[in-house]
Design an enzyme around this catalytic site. Structure first.
Site, PDB file in Angstrom:
ATOM      1  CE  LYS A  15      -2.136  -0.730   3.919  1.00 50.44           C
ATOM      2  NZ  LYS A  15      -1.654  -2.047   4.389  1.00 50.44           N
ATOM      3  NE  ARG A  90      -3.645  -1.127  10.088  1.00 46.50           N
ATOM      4  CZ  ARG A  90      -2.618  -0.343   9.810  1.00 46.50           C
ATOM      5  NH1 ARG A  90      -2.782   0.768   9.125  1.00 46.50           N
ATOM      6  NH2 ARG A  90      -1.416  -0.667  10.220  1.00 46.50           N
ATOM      7  NE  ARG A 129       8.156  -2.786   6.361  1.00 46.73           N
ATOM      8  CZ  ARG A 129       6.924  -2.290   6.246  1.00 46.73           C
ATOM      9  NH1 ARG A 129       6.408  -2.086   5.050  1.00 46.73           N
ATOM     10  NH2 ARG A 129       6.220  -2.040   7.306  1.00 46.73           N
ATOM     11  NE  ARG A 162       8.380  -0.129  11.172  1.00 43.98           N
ATOM     12  CZ  ARG A 162       7.568   0.227  10.197  1.00 43.98           C
ATOM     13  NH1 ARG A 162       7.928   1.173   9.345  1.00 43.98           N
ATOM     14  NH2 ARG A 162       6.407  -0.340  10.050  1.00 43.98           N
ATOM     15  NE  ARG A 173       2.195  -4.526  11.542  1.00 42.92           N
ATOM     16  CZ  ARG A 173       2.998  -4.022  10.612  1.00 42.92           C
ATOM     17  NH1 ARG A 173       4.182  -4.539  10.400  1.00 42.92           N
ATOM     18  NH2 ARG A 173       2.617  -2.995   9.895  1.00 42.92           N
TER      19      ARG A 173
HETATM   20  P1  AMP Z   1       1.497   0.905   9.267  1.00 41.48           P
HETATM   21  O1  AMP Z   1       2.768   1.618   8.977  1.00 41.48           O
HETATM   22  O2  AMP Z   1       0.348   1.384   8.447  1.00 41.48           O
HETATM   23  O3  AMP Z   1       1.647  -0.589   9.220  1.00 41.48           O
HETATM   24  O4  AMP Z   1       1.102   1.266  10.773  1.00 41.48           O
HETATM   25  C1  AMP Z   1       1.964   0.953  11.841  1.00 41.48           C
HETATM   26  C2  AMP Z   1       1.200   0.915  13.145  1.00 41.48           C
HETATM   27  O5  AMP Z   1       0.545   2.168  13.378  1.00 41.48           O
HETATM   28  C3  AMP Z   1       0.093  -0.117  13.220  1.00 41.48           C
HETATM   29  O6  AMP Z   1       0.570  -1.396  13.561  1.00 41.48           O
HETATM   30  C4  AMP Z   1      -0.808   0.475  14.300  1.00 41.48           C
HETATM   31  O7  AMP Z   1      -0.261   0.263  15.580  1.00 41.48           O
HETATM   32  C5  AMP Z   1      -0.729   1.954  13.997  1.00 41.48           C
HETATM   33  N1  AMP Z   1      -1.774   2.386  13.047  1.00 41.48           N
HETATM   34  C6  AMP Z   1      -1.582   2.899  11.797  1.00 41.48           C
HETATM   35  N2  AMP Z   1      -2.750   3.195  11.219  1.00 41.48           N
HETATM   36  C7  AMP Z   1      -3.713   2.855  12.117  1.00 41.48           C
HETATM   37  C8  AMP Z   1      -5.140   2.897  12.104  1.00 41.48           C
HETATM   38  N3  AMP Z   1      -5.839   3.347  11.036  1.00 41.48           N
HETATM   39  N4  AMP Z   1      -5.806   2.468  13.210  1.00 41.48           N
HETATM   40  C9  AMP Z   1      -5.143   2.014  14.286  1.00 41.48           C
HETATM   41  N5  AMP Z   1      -3.812   1.929  14.356  1.00 41.48           N
HETATM   42  C10 AMP Z   1      -3.089   2.347  13.285  1.00 41.48           C
END
Ligand code: AMP
Ligand code: ZN
Length: 221
Positions: A15, A90, A129, A162, A173
């Site tokens: 994405k 999400r 990653r 990370r 996740r």
């Molecule tokens: P991402 O980089 O999109 O994978 O986001 C990393 C982390 O940020 C996720 O594992 C969540 O802890 C938090 N996060 C990002 N976007 C959301 C969302 N829309 N709702 C809840 N938590 C989020």
């Protein structure tokens, strides 16, 4: 008017990569809630401290907090012609809350693009990653290795894995994704704006070509 696009798919489906390229091509802001949270964490803001535990464990940040941040960001002047949301919504409550917000603005989600990738491929991609702790640049040992071994191309900092890209967290996740996030695919399907792009075994360029077709069909040039 405007083009509001939501990117869907499991963590690691691509994405972010696609959203960045689309943002450039269509001159729209790329809004990644994960990036916003991580920036707060890096800068040690009060919000950063509040969300640290969630980020480290791969758990979702509470809907209210997340929706408030998106409401705020999408109200900025650079969003007037639309935007590309990456990592939001999400959960079903987030999607519904966002819909209510758009309604108050007489706006809509124009396109929800679901990049469909198998869990096996996701685990392989994400555990490869690496990130720069200084500037946030993302590398992938398989697809986008740094020029010099384990070193950021931009600032020479040593790359790290990370916590949320470690295998155990990736599996958590994915579980969260299937249980809480996946239902919104159907939500956008019912609204008639869902398009699915197969991502397994496709190069990012091939996926991008398919997305370009979808976006032009949705009204952008
Ligand atoms: P991402 O980089 O999109 O994978 O986001 C990393 C982390 O940020 C996720 O594992 C969540 O802890 C938090 N996060 C990002 N976007 C959301 C969302 N829309 N709702 C809840 N938590 C989020
Ligand atoms: Zn760097």
């Amino acid at each position: 008017m405007g083009l509001r696009i939501v990117m869907l798919g499991a963590p690691g489906a691509g994405k972010g990569t696609q959203a960045k390229q689309m943002a450039e091509k269509y001159a729209l802001p790329h809004i990644s809630t994960g990036d916003i949270f991580r920036a707060h964490l890096r800068e040690g803001t009060p919000l950063g401290l509040q969300v640290k535990g969630y980020l480290d464990s791969g758990q979702l940040i509470p809907d209210q907090l997340t929706c408030a941040i998106v409401a705020d960001r999408t109200a900025k002047p650079d969003c007037k012609n639309g935007y590309i949301l990456d990592g939001f919504p999400r959960s079903l409550p987030q999607a519904e809350e966002f819909q209510r917000l758009l309604h108050t603005r007489s706006e809509n989600v124009d396109l929800a693009i679901n990049i469909d990738v198998t869990d096996t491929e996701i685990v392989g991609r994400l555990t490869a990653r690496r990130s720069c702790p200084k500037c946030g640049a993302i590398y992938n040992l398989k697809f986008k290795p740094p020029k010099k071994n384990n070193t950021c191309d931009l600032d020479g900092e040593t790359l790290i894995q990370r916590q949320d890209d470690k295998e155990e967290t990736v599996r958590d996740r994915l579980k969260v994704y299937h249980e809480i996030t996946e239902p919104i695919i159907e939500y956008y399907d019912r609204q008639g704006v869902l398009k699915t792009v197969p991502g397994t075994g496709s190069t990012p360029d091939a996926v991008f070509k398919k997305i370009e077709d979808l976006v032009s069909a949705a009204g952008a040039s």
